[in-house]
Design a protein around this motif. Structure first.
Motif, PDB file in Angstrom:
ATOM      1  N   LEU A  40       0.826  -1.203   0.000  1.00  0.00           N
ATOM      2  CA  LEU A  40       0.000   0.000   0.000  1.00  0.00           C
ATOM      3  C   LEU A  40       0.864   1.258   0.000  1.00  0.00           C
ATOM      4  CD1 LEU A  40      -2.726  -1.197   2.509  1.00  0.00           C
ATOM      5  CD2 LEU A  40      -3.154  -0.502   0.141  1.00  0.00           C
ATOM      6  N   ASP A  41       1.941   1.234   0.753  1.00  0.00           N
ATOM      7  CA  ASP A  41       2.861   2.384   0.772  1.00  0.00           C
ATOM      8  C   ASP A  41       3.459   2.622  -0.610  1.00  0.00           C
ATOM      9  OD1 ASP A  41       2.586   3.128   3.424  1.00  0.00           O
ATOM     10  OD2 ASP A  41       4.245   1.883   4.135  1.00  0.00           O
ATOM     11  N   ALA A  42       3.924   1.548  -1.253  1.00  0.00           N
ATOM     12  CA  ALA A  42       4.552   1.681  -2.563  1.00  0.00           C
ATOM     13  C   ALA A  42       3.550   2.172  -3.601  1.00  0.00           C
ATOM     14  CB  ALA A  42       5.145   0.333  -2.994  1.00  0.00           C
ATOM     15  N   TYR A  43       2.326   1.679  -3.514  1.00  0.00           N
ATOM     16  CA  TYR A  43       1.277   2.104  -4.443  1.00  0.00           C
ATOM     17  C   TYR A  43       0.955   3.581  -4.245  1.00  0.00           C
ATOM     18  CZ  TYR A  43      -3.322   2.070  -6.773  1.00  0.00           C
ATOM     19  OH  TYR A  43      -4.408   2.327  -7.587  1.00  0.00           O
ATOM     20  N   ALA A  44       0.808   4.003  -3.006  1.00  0.00           N
ATOM     21  CA  ALA A  44       0.517   5.409  -2.719  1.00  0.00           C
ATOM     22  C   ALA A  44       1.678   6.306  -3.135  1.00  0.00           C
ATOM     23  CB  ALA A  44       0.214   5.592  -1.229  1.00  0.00           C
ATOM     24  N   ASP A  45       2.901   5.858  -2.903  1.00  0.00           N
ATOM     25  CA  ASP A  45       4.076   6.640  -3.285  1.00  0.00           C
ATOM     26  C   ASP A  45       4.144   6.847  -4.793  1.00  0.00           C
ATOM     27  OD1 ASP A  45       4.839   6.857  -0.663  1.00  0.00           O
ATOM     28  OD2 ASP A  45       6.346   5.258  -0.745  1.00  0.00           O
ATOM     29  N   ALA A  46       3.601   5.894  -5.556  1.00  0.00           N
ATOM     30  CA  ALA A  46       3.588   6.003  -7.014  1.00  0.00           C
ATOM     31  C   ALA A  46       2.416   6.852  -7.515  1.00  0.00           C
ATOM     32  CB  ALA A  46       3.520   4.611  -7.637  1.00  0.00           C
ATOM     33  N   GLY A  47       1.589   7.333  -6.577  1.00  0.00           N
ATOM     34  CA  GLY A  47       0.445   8.145  -6.963  1.00  0.00           C
ATOM     35  C   GLY A  47      -0.853   7.375  -7.047  1.00  0.00           C
ATOM     36  N   GLY A  48      -0.840   6.081  -6.700  1.00  0.00           N
ATOM     37  CA  GLY A  48      -2.045   5.274  -6.762  1.00  0.00           C
ATOM     38  C   GLY A  48      -3.027   5.626  -5.663  1.00  0.00           C
TER      39      GLY A  48
END
Length: 339
Positions: A40-48
């Motif tokens: 979830l962190d990686a997805y949010a960091d990518a703008g997801g």
């Protein structure tokens, strides 16, 4: 990450949706809570910002993990889509199905697991063939009026049912369905017969599940790797292998992965499409997110369309016959704008 409007709404969602069916380890597979948080962190960091779950994913653990994650993050940053229909217990005959009683019960329990006051997008999960669609549409509209749901959507339902539901909603002043979730990929194109034309007509966004054919389109089975798709599945038959080899060839040619190519194909078919991409580890997610930057050439799209082409059956193939085009358009078929 770029953003698209979800159907005929002003809701802005990321161009790749994060599927969270693998959040939890029930059933002997999936990501534990710590790994799910990292995804979830990686997805949010990518703008997801677009999360897809359901009341039954991992026996409710999927929603619980998202809920715990949101307690330490900005709830409004995310668009949470969940689903109702499938049983989460065996206590009574109305603990499953599309009926209003199960809808209301399921939503209340999803709100508790998600630790939120509202669901952004609520999908009907699978059509039960018995509940009147007007009962469903009125129930969804009531939830929206109550503020417990923002938008209504539908999954795995015949095109005629969806069309009737949206038509009734338009006539009655109820909220219409803005998204359609169905299985759609290079090895599953049958939604092009009725479902996708219907979605285009109503301005619905298609959110394909299994856009990689359960991993088959990554080429891993042709490379001898293991996975959850059984050898006798139609995702691994001769036709699917033929399609996958073309995907792999194009990937090699342009320096991408087969997964990137297969995902990019779904988004370049001339209609609003946001594939649901699952991941059970951060590396898998980061690799899939690279598909957001890939634009396939018209030549590659043609090759993929040709190798995966299906028969539309009647009346689709009938409409494409030259004589029908001539008789219907009087010789002006190629000069008339198509919708």
């Amino acid at each position: 990450m770029n953003y698209k409007l979800l159907g005929r709404s002003g809701l802005k969602v990321s161009q790749l949706c994060l599927g969270t069916m693998g959040f939890g380890t029930e059933g002997g597979w999936g990501a534990d809570k710590e790994t799910s948080f990292e995804i979830l962190d990686a997805y949010a960091d990518a703008g997801g910002n677009f999360l897809d779950t359901a009341n039954v994913y991992k026996l409710g653990t999927g929603e619980k993990i998202i809920g715990e994650y949101l307690t330490n993050h900005d709830r409004d940053q995310f668009v949470i889509a969940t689903k109702y229909t499938l049983k989460d217990n065996n206590t009574n005959a109305n603990a499953s199905g599309n009926n209003r009683k199960n809808m209301m019960r399921s939503v209340e329990q999803s709100l508790q697991r998600l630790q939120t006051d509202f669901i952004d997008v609520l999908y009907l999960h699978i059509w039960d063939h018995i509940t009147p669609i007007d009962e469903v549409m009125r129930g969804l509209d009531d939830l929206i009026r109550q503020g417990k749901v923002n938008y209504a959507a539908i999954s795995d339902t015949p095109a005629w049912v969806v069309a009737k539901g949206n038509t009734l909603a338009e006539l009655m002043g109820w909220s219409q369905l803005i998204a359609l979730q169905v299985e759609y990929s290079l090895i599953q194109r049958t939604p092009e017969r009725e479902l996708i034309p219907m979605a285009k007509h109503f301005g619905m966004t298609v959110t394909p599940w299994a856009p990689l054919g359960g991993g088959a389109l990554t080429g891993k089975y042709l490379r001898g790797e293991s996975g959850r798709v059984k050898a006798e599945s139609n995702r691994r038959d001769a036709n699917s292998e033929r399609i996958t080899r073309q995907v792999m060839a194009i990937a090699d040619e342009i320096g991408a992965t087969p997964a990137h190519v297969a995902l990019a194909w779904t988004t370049q078919q001339g209609f609003s499409c946001i594939p649901v991409v699952g991941a059970t580890n951060v590396e898998q997610l980061k690799d899939n997110l690279k598909a957001a930057d890939l634009i396939l050439s018209s030549e590659h799209i043609t090759k993929l369309n040709d190798v995966s082409k299906i028969t539309l059956g009647f009346p689709g193939d009938f409409f494409n016959e030259d004589n029908v085009k001539v008789n219907s358009f009087g010789g002006f078929y190629d000069k008339v704008e198509k919708r």
